[in-house]
Design a protein around this motif. Structure first.
Motif, short mmCIF file in Angstrom:
data_model
loop_
_atom_site.label_atom_id
_atom_site.label_comp_id
_atom_site.label_asym_id
_atom_site.label_seq_id
_atom_site.Cartn_x
_atom_site.Cartn_y
_atom_site.Cartn_z
N TYR A 170 -5.41 9.43 -2.39
CA TYR A 170 -5.89 8.02 -1.75
C TYR A 170 -4.67 7.72 -1.62
O TYR A 170 -3.39 7.79 -1.31
N ASP A 171 -4.93 6.18 -1.09
CA ASP A 171 -3.60 4.84 -0.75
C ASP A 171 -3.69 4.76 -1.79
O ASP A 171 -5.38 3.53 -2.82
N GLU A 218 -3.23 0.71 -3.30
CA GLU A 218 -2.45 -0.88 -2.75
C GLU A 218 -3.00 -1.56 -3.95
O GLU A 218 -3.40 -1.33 -5.33
N MET A 250 0.77 -1.44 -0.24
CA MET A 250 0.13 -0.15 -0.09
C MET A 250 0.88 1.31 -0.42
O MET A 250 2.03 1.06 0.83
N LYS A 251 0.32 2.67 -0.71
CA LYS A 251 1.63 3.48 -0.80
C LYS A 251 0.24 4.47 -0.72
O LYS A 251 -0.80 4.96 -1.98
N PRO A 252 0.86 5.59 -0.12
CA PRO A 252 0.17 7.09 0.16
C PRO A 252 0.17 7.43 -0.89
O PRO A 252 1.49 7.85 -1.71
N LYS A 253 -0.62 8.68 -1.84
CA LYS A 253 -0.72 8.72 -3.41
C LYS A 253 -1.99 9.79 -2.64
O LYS A 253 -2.78 10.39 -3.57
N HIS A 306 -9.07 9.12 0.66
CA HIS A 306 -9.37 9.51 1.90
C HIS A 306 -10.67 9.48 1.62
O HIS A 306 -11.33 10.04 3.36
#
Length: 226
Positions: A136-137, A139, A130-133, A183
């Motif tokens: 949004y995150d 997956e 999972m990466k924060p962007k 988010h």
């Protein structure tokens, strides 16, 4: 005199046509090298296990659906129906296209030969991270197809003529998936279903390719003669 000659020639022509037609009928009846036996394709028997049709970021939505009477089991059964229908459609399309090229006559019943297909599958979802962007995150991961495929060709009496079992694990079929989990609570963008369907379509294409040797018109004629 001329009229008599013409009558004899006409009669000879009719006899010749009749003999040719009779010979062709006999040839078709006895199954000559030019006669391809009819084939019935039985509905495929499909068992498939799939992951829950939600991303890890949709856990709250999943629980809410379950609490409102939908039920987790209902969500999974709906997904199973979706992928089972996709498999039936893809398998029929691939088989019919190949058999049409081979000019094999397909019938719904009372065929000279019968084809039975059995699929036992598991769709496995692997989370890579999972990466924060921004808002949004993201997956990321992949879906893999495991299981086995069996098919059998039999005559109209049910006697087996050819059988084969194929390991789907050995094909190493997988597709990447991405899910954007916002988010602010917006619905996620999730291509997991598309990835699974693409993996299943690739699997079906490769399975039919592995069957082609036994579905060639010449092979079917040999089997019909057994």
């Amino acid at each position: 005199m001329r009229t008599s000659t013409l009558r004899r020639l006409a009669l000879a022509g009719l006899l010749s046509i009749g003999f040719t037609a009779h010979t062709q009928a006999q040839s078709g009846f006895w199954g000559s090298g030019e006669h391809t036996p009819s084939l019935v394709i039985a509905p495929a028997q499909i068992q498939i296990d799939v992951p829950m049709p939600v991303s890890s970021g949709n856990l709250e939505l999943m629980l809410a659906q379950a609490g409102s009477g939908g039920g987790l089991a209902d969500l999974k059964q709906q997904a199973i129906r979706t992928y089972t229908q996709h498999l039936h459609s893809e398998l029929a399309r691939e088989l019919y296209e190949y058999l049409d090229d081979e000019e094999v006559p397909l019938v719904q019943e009372n065929g000279v030969l019968n084809l039975h297909n059995t699929l036992n599958l598991r769709v496995i979802k692997h989370l890579a991270g999972m990466k924060p962007k921004g808002d949004y995150d993201l997956e990321q991961g992949n879906v893999a197809i495991k299981g086995e495929f069996r098919y059998a060709l039999s005559n109209r009496n049910g006697a087996p003529l050819r059988e084969q079992q194929i390991s789907i694990d050995d094909m190493k079929i997988s597709r990447k998936y991405l899910t954007r989990i916002y988010h602010d609570g917006r619905e996620s963008d999730d291509n997991t279903e598309e990835a699974i369907k693409k993996a299943l379509s690739e699997m079906v294409e490769r399975l039919v390719e592995s069957m082609e040797e036994n579905l060639e018109a010449d092979q079917l004629r040999e089997m019909a003669a057994l």
